[in-house]
Scaffold this active site. Structure first.
Site, short mmCIF file in Angstrom:
data_model
loop_
_atom_site.label_atom_id
_atom_site.label_comp_id
_atom_site.label_asym_id
_atom_site.label_seq_id
_atom_site.Cartn_x
_atom_site.Cartn_y
_atom_site.Cartn_z
N ASP A 50 -7.98 -34.07 127.57
CA ASP A 50 -7.07 -33.02 128.09
C ASP A 50 -5.68 -33.20 127.46
OD1 ASP A 50 -8.32 -31.97 131.11
OD2 ASP A 50 -9.08 -33.84 130.30
N THR A 121 -12.93 -30.33 133.40
CA THR A 121 -12.74 -31.77 133.12
C THR A 121 -13.70 -32.63 133.94
OG1 THR A 121 -10.41 -31.35 132.69
CG2 THR A 121 -11.03 -33.64 133.04
#
Ligand SMILES: Nc1ncnc2c1ncn2[C@@H]1O[C@H](COP(=O)(O)OS(=O)(=O)O)[C@@H](OP(=O)(O)O)[C@H]1O
Ligand SMILES: [Mg+2]
Ligand SMILES: [Mg+2]
Ligand SMILES: [Mg+2]
Length: 311
Positions: A50, A121
């Site tokens: 990320d 995620t």
């Protein structure tokens, strides 16, 4: 870069290639094996993928469009990145397209770019990598207008990994073949990690023939684009403007609709609250208003009341 192309076309074309680069970074981090997971909240992890993907995207877009407001999920990033992460070439095929007249004169101050460097995620950390997308949403004066949805783990028939889908309102979509959802069924796509009692009540009201629980706002909208689901229902706060801006633009460029559960579009200007407090309802090929009305009024009121309380 062809500086003669209208600004929105240049932003879209560079975003296509930055999303692809971010997808490579996401695969590299996974291959190296150390995800560097940090918990930002309950069921809200952040990984090195990320962080790195966001740095690459924002550094690349900022270099070419220094006066445009860019908001990324992972906050302020160090924009000092290696040359390998800096994308300078726009997608030439996209630049060949004609700019819709509505956006031709949009200027720097009219834009906000919403970046979700890695949507899904939780699923990425759990090995459901096909749910992962990179989302770059382009808002013009409040509205989601353009979007890129890149799937780093999509397997092309050639065996190559990665697929990049784009949509621009007034122009259309590219990078995939759309398909209508099956008739005589009603399939819902929804969260696999952020459900609660109120959300379940909203789901129950649809008497769906099937409920697909998948990760990520980007992947859920892909289910609509590819005819695997009729509606995306998320009747609780939680997802944010960077989750919905790109998916909304792509879906609506194809004729679909993405709103909150009351049928109201979200705003995407720079000062808007990040959380989508009144959930998400998205559909393609359906009467969207009728879908809104299927969610019991008391459920919609309870979600809205929760939203007001936490504001
Ligand atoms: N309650 C809550 N808290 C924190 N974050 C949340 C919440 N609900 C949704 N999200 C974020 O929205 C993205 C998609 O999540 P989900 O697949 O669970 O659901 S949904 O699309 O919102 O239906 C996903 O984005 P990423 O963080 O980019 O993976 C979620 O983290
Ligand atoms: Mg996140
Ligand atoms: Mg997300
Ligand atoms: Mg994310």
């Amino acid at each position: 870069m062809a500086t003669t192309s209208p600004l929105i076309m240049r932003i879209m074309a560079l975003s296509i290639n930055t999303a692809k680069r971010a997808g490579c970074i996401i695969r590299d981090v996974m291959q190296q094996g150390d995800l560097g997971i940090v918990d930002k909240g309950k069921n809200d992890p952040q990984t090195e993928a990320d962080r790195s993907a966001q740095r690459s995207i924002i550094a690349s877009l900022t270099k070419q469009f220094p006066r445009i407001k860019i908001i990324g999920e992972e906050g302020c990033s160090d924009l000092n990145v290696c040359a390998d992460w800096l994308v300078e070439e726009p997608d030439q095929d996209f630049l060949q397209q004609a700019c819709p007249s509505k956006w031709r004169d949009a200027e720097d101050e009219d834009f906000v770019i919403w970046v979700d460097p890695l949507d899904g995620t939780a699923e990425y950390t759990q090995g459901f990598v096909e749910h992962v997308t990179v989302l770059i949403g382009i808002a013009v004066k409040d509205s989601a207008v353009g979007g890129i949805i890149h799937q780093p783990y999509y397997k092309q028939p050639s065996g190559e990994l990665g697929r990049t889908i784009w949509g621009l309102k007034g122009l259309g979509t590219g990078g995939f073949t759309s398909k209508a959802a099956p008739e005589g069924q009603f399939i819902i796509t929804t969260t696999r990690s952020h459900s609660n009692a109120l959300h379940q009540q909203a789901l129950d009201a649809f008497s769906a023939t099937e409920i697909l629980k998948v990760g990520g706002a980007g992947f859920k909208v892909l289910q609509l684009l590819e005819g695997k689901a009729h509606a995306y229902v998320f009747a609780t706060p939680g997802c944010k403007k960077w989750d919905t801006c790109a998916p909304e633009a792509v879906l609506e460029a194809l004729g679909g609709t993405l709103t909150d559960i009351n049928g109201t579009h979200y705003s995407y200007h720079a000062d808007v609250e990040h959380v989508n407090r009144t959930g998400v309802l998205a559909s393609l090929g359906q009467n969207h208003t009728q879908l809104v009305e299927k969610i019991p009024a008391d459920v919609r009121q309870a979600v809205s009341a929760k939203a007001t309380k936490t504001n």
